[in-house]
Design an enzyme around this catalytic site. Structure first.
Site, PDB file in Angstrom:
ATOM      1  N   ASP A 127     130.417  96.021   7.114  1.00 24.81           N
ATOM      2  CA  ASP A 127     130.066  97.427   7.191  1.00 24.81           C
ATOM      3  C   ASP A 127     128.530  97.505   7.220  1.00 24.81           C
ATOM      4  OD1 ASP A 127     130.138 100.144   7.363  1.00 24.81           O
ATOM      5  OD2 ASP A 127     131.532 100.447   5.715  1.00 24.81           O
TER       6      ASP A 127
HETATM    7  C1  BGC Z   1     130.803 103.415   7.315  1.00 21.43           C
HETATM    8  C2  BGC Z   1     131.717 102.863   8.366  1.00 21.43           C
HETATM    9  C3  BGC Z   1     131.130 103.098   9.736  1.00 21.43           C
HETATM   10  C4  BGC Z   1     129.771 102.468   9.792  1.00 21.43           C
HETATM   11  C5  BGC Z   1     129.094 102.565  11.145  1.00 21.43           C
HETATM   12  C6  BGC Z   1     129.368 102.977   7.501  1.00 21.43           C
HETATM   13  O1  BGC Z   1     128.507 103.690   6.685  1.00 21.43           O
HETATM   14  O2  BGC Z   1     131.278 103.021   6.050  1.00 21.43           O
HETATM   15  O3  BGC Z   1     132.991 103.451   8.247  1.00 21.43           O
HETATM   16  O4  BGC Z   1     131.983 102.606  10.719  1.00 21.43           O
HETATM   17  O5  BGC Z   1     128.942 103.091   8.836  1.00 21.43           O
HETATM   18  O6  BGC Z   1     128.666 103.825  11.426  1.00 21.43           O
END
Ligand code: BGC
Length: 748
Positions: A280
């Site tokens: 993530d």
């Molecule tokens: C979130 C994810 C997301 C990623 C990319 C993160 O802060 O937890 O769900 O896909 O950002 O934007």
């Protein structure tokens, strides 16, 4: 007979041929990967493992791409920029490995469907699949070939803002719908230009954050992990999901991003996952903050050795993997495996052969068919929670309606969380939809009253009450703005924000029937407001077409059919509250003594010693699976094909379902079981099947479900999935509380 068997043989050989063909294709891909890996330098390999957030400025990335140092970008949505970045990779880099472009396309790209929690309330895999398909068709049009969805985090906590992105509290429902969403995004063939690689996230345990506070710690025993948290991910792997994302949280002390149990043992060894895993956002670097790694280098090492293939945004892989390999702390085999996983997805997407986005002559974005699908999804997602005296649907007798509240005409808020690209100018709000459709026939008085859901200015309350006095029915559009749910949008108090509750109390004084329409990203604690209203329609954040969908439901052109994918608590203190809980040694009974009925000076031993709250009892406001219709359904004649099963047998459970009311409608019929005694105790109910059944007034159908004994299996203390002989209860019913009950026995 003869023809049948010929067809059977034909089908069989076609399947065999199809299978052999696929194996052949797969082998060819592996050969191409082998050939590439042989030519790649360590630096180029590490480059594939790096995903950057694009700032839209090609010049900033040109040299990096030429040197093969970027595997993927997120958040670039300009097709011209995408093609130019890709051109540099395809023409100016040594090995011409295409870049993979990603974006959070969660519940639609431009045409926004209901939030995932709302989609889950449809209990309709076809609707969910269609939502994914529409999103993919629109997003691939600008060059996005990878979405960070579906989010498969089962959660039991509506304080957690990301419940909006989830498919609810039940592992089975989330498994069925999650697999459907994967199918929708990825289409039949990943290499089609309108197919988008899906990413199951957040692997794993993120929905179990303590106290419903985002990013918080999770402590999950392995049996619970395997039984509640992991099944939707397993279902997505079985549905062919191309990628996975590790979650921000730690589980039992180990951050998911560095968790080899999750990333290797379960995902690769047990499930045979062939895609790749991305971190993530900066979650590799965050392992230092967690207190799991001393510095960046250790974080890079622990992540890659645990089985993480690609790092999102934080540059620890690109900074440290090279020296880690040279120092022997990370093997080249580990790097090759990660790169192989990434290249495999790029090959399957057809990016090596068709790297560029072809801007179509006629855009499908906001196509009529997409809007129609979004409207149908919004219709099926709305849950009717109360409908006293048949106030809904509104009839011809209603001449004047008052529309009150901050969400009647809130084009941005009704789209919900994770709408990076949806344009609020395309949103059709309930106010506009009702005015357009009924403005000539009805007298419509609109009083927004509050500027937004958290507004505490009561100045306009008088006008709202005056409007209500003039009306035959009051439609109150309340709830939460979109910014109050989603990532990092947790709430310790999940009442209606601001002074909306007081507004209901005031409007009630007008003495007119009140229909509450709630738009929100989570279950809200609305017991008081439900009691003050005559009807309640829970619409979630319904998306672009929420307005016409709600109008159709209110005026009876459509009949509500959604059912809750999550338990609604009466008060926040009941959380976690979920239907598939254990019985305890002292389950609550029906005559609980509540706080108000305890006589002053009561002695300690005079009261019932069972599991409940003095002030909230034991029951939720609405149970999982609950939802009303304008018609009524009668369940009767439960039949079990047998009552004694040997292991490996099947059982068919059926009942008669009759539409006993006046409206043609859908009913979501649910099948639950209970394993009465287990070597580890079992939940009081577990969902094992559901079907959406359409019936005309007075029509009946037999609804049947087949269960294999394997469907009754659970994870025992030795962490083996077993079916234990013994007695089982089974219910077919309209929700997790009610239903026809039978029982059967499983023997060795
Ligand atoms: C979130 C994810 C997301 C990623 C990319 C993160 O802060 O937890 O769900 O896909 O950002 O934007």
């Amino acid at each position: 007979m003869k023809t049948k068997s010929l067809i059977a043989i034909g089908t069989f050989s076609f399947l065999m041929f199809g299978c052999a063909h696929q194996m052949d294709q797969d082998a060819k891909v592996e050969e191409r990967i082998d050939a590439l890996l042989k030519q790649m330098t360590l630096e180029e390999k590490i480059g594939q493992m790096y995903q950057l957030h694009s700032n839209g400025n090609v010049a900033d990335y040109k040299e990096l791409i030429k040197a093969g140092k970027i595997g993927s970008f997120l958040n670039e949505i300009n097709p011209t920029t995408i093609n130019e970045l890709q051109r540099i990779a395809m023409e100016e880099s040594r090995l011409k490995i295409p870049i993979l472009f990603a974006r959070d396309v969660i519940h639609g790209f431009k045409t926004i469907f209901p939030i995932p929690l709302g989609q889950a309330a449809t209990w309709n895999p076809l609707i969910v699949e269609e939502g994914g398909r529409v999103a993919a068709v629109e997003a691939t049009e600008v060059g996005i070939r990878w979405t960070f969805a579906p989010m498969l985090d089962v959660t039991r906590d509506p304080r957690w803002g990301r419940i909006a992105e989830s498919l609810g509290e039940d592992p089975y429902l989330a498994s069925v719908l999650g697999a459907a969403m994967v199918k929708g995004f990825q289409g039949d063939d990943l290499s089609e230009p309108t197919s988008m690689a899906a990413c199951m996230k957040h692997y794993a345990g993120y929905g179990f954050v303590e106290g419903g506070r985002d990013y918080n710690t999770t402590i999950i025993p392995e049996v619970v992990l395997r039984e509640v948290v992991l099944p939707p991910f397993k279902a997505a792997v079985d549905a062919g999901v191309a990628t996975a994302m590790s979650s921000f949280n730690e589980i039992n002390g180990v951050p998911s991003t560095g968790n080899s149990f999750l990333l290797k043992k379960v995902l690769r060894d047990e499930w045979n996952f062939k895609g790749f895993v991305v971190s993530d956002w900066a979650s590799v670097a965050e392992m230092i903050v967690h207190g799991y790694c001393a510095d960046e280098k250790e974080a890079a090492m622990k992540a890659v050795n645990a089985g993480l293939d690609m790092e999102m945004v934080s540059p620890l892989f690109s900074k440290h993997l090279d020296s880690l390999v040279k120092e022997g702390k990370v093997s080249i085999k580990t790097i090759d495996e990660a790169v192989r996983n990434i290249l495999r997805v790029k090959f399957k997407l057809g990016l090596f052969d068709n790297p560029y986005v072809k801007i179509p002559q006629t855009s499908k974005i906001y196509a009529d068919s997409h809007l129609a699908a979004a409207k149908e999804a919004a219709i099926q997602s709305a849950v009717l929670l109360k409908n006293e005296n048949h106030v809904l649907p509104l009839t011809e007798k209603v001449k004047t309606i008052a529309i009150i509240g901050p969400l009647a005409d809130a084009p941005s808020d009704q789209l919900g969380t994770w709408v990076l690209d949806g344009d609020k100018n395309y949103t059709q709000t309930p106010l506009k939809a009702i005015q357009a459709e009924y403005g000539k026939k009805l007298n419509i008085i609109y009083e927004q009253t509050l500027g937004y859901s958290r507004d505490i200015n009561t100045t306009n309350f008088g006008k709202a009450v005056a409007a209500a006095r003039r009306a035959d029915v009051v439609l109150m559009f309340l709830g939460e703005e979109s910014i109050l749910s989603g990532e990092a949008r947790c709430r310790a108090d999940i009442n209606l924000p601001g002074v909306q509750s007081q507004l209901v109390e005031e409007v009630k004084k007008a003495g007119k029937p009140i229909v509450l329409i709630i738009m929100a990203g989570r279950p809200l604690t609305i017991e008081k407001e439900v009691n003050l209203s005559d009807a309640v329609l829970y619409a979630w954040h319904p998306g672009t077409m929420g307005g016409p969908a709600i109008a159709d439901l209110l005026f009876g052109k459509a009949v509500p059919s959604g059912k809750l994918p999550v338990t609604f608590p009466k008060t926040v203190g009941q959380i976690p509250i979920y239907y598939n809980h254990k019985n305890t040694g002292r389950p609550p009974h029906e005559n609980l003594q509540l706080i108000g009925s305890i006589p002053p000076g009561a002695k300690q031993l005079t009261m019932g010693y069972v599991s409940y709250y003095l002030d909230a009892g034991a029951e939720p406001l609405f149970p999982f699976g609950y939802g009303l219709s304008y018609t009524t359904f009668e369940y009767s004649n439960l039949q079990l094909s047998k009552t004694d099963l040997k292991k490996k047998d099947e059982i068919t459970i059926s009942c008669q379902l009759k539409n006993t009311g006046k409206y043609e409608a859908d009913e979501i019929v649910q099948l639950y079981i209970r394993d009465r005694v287990g070597s580890l105790t079992r939940p009081v109910k577990e969902l094992k099947g559901f079907q959406r059944i359409h019936l005309k007034p007075q029509e009946s159908k037999t609804v049947s479900f087949t269960l294999k004994t394997d469907d009754l299996a659970f994870w025992n203390a030795e962490l083996k999935k077993v079916v234990e002989p013994g007695d089982f209860d089974v219910w077919i019913g309209p929700n997790s509380k009610d239903g026809l009950k039978g029982s059967f026995r499983v023997t060795e």
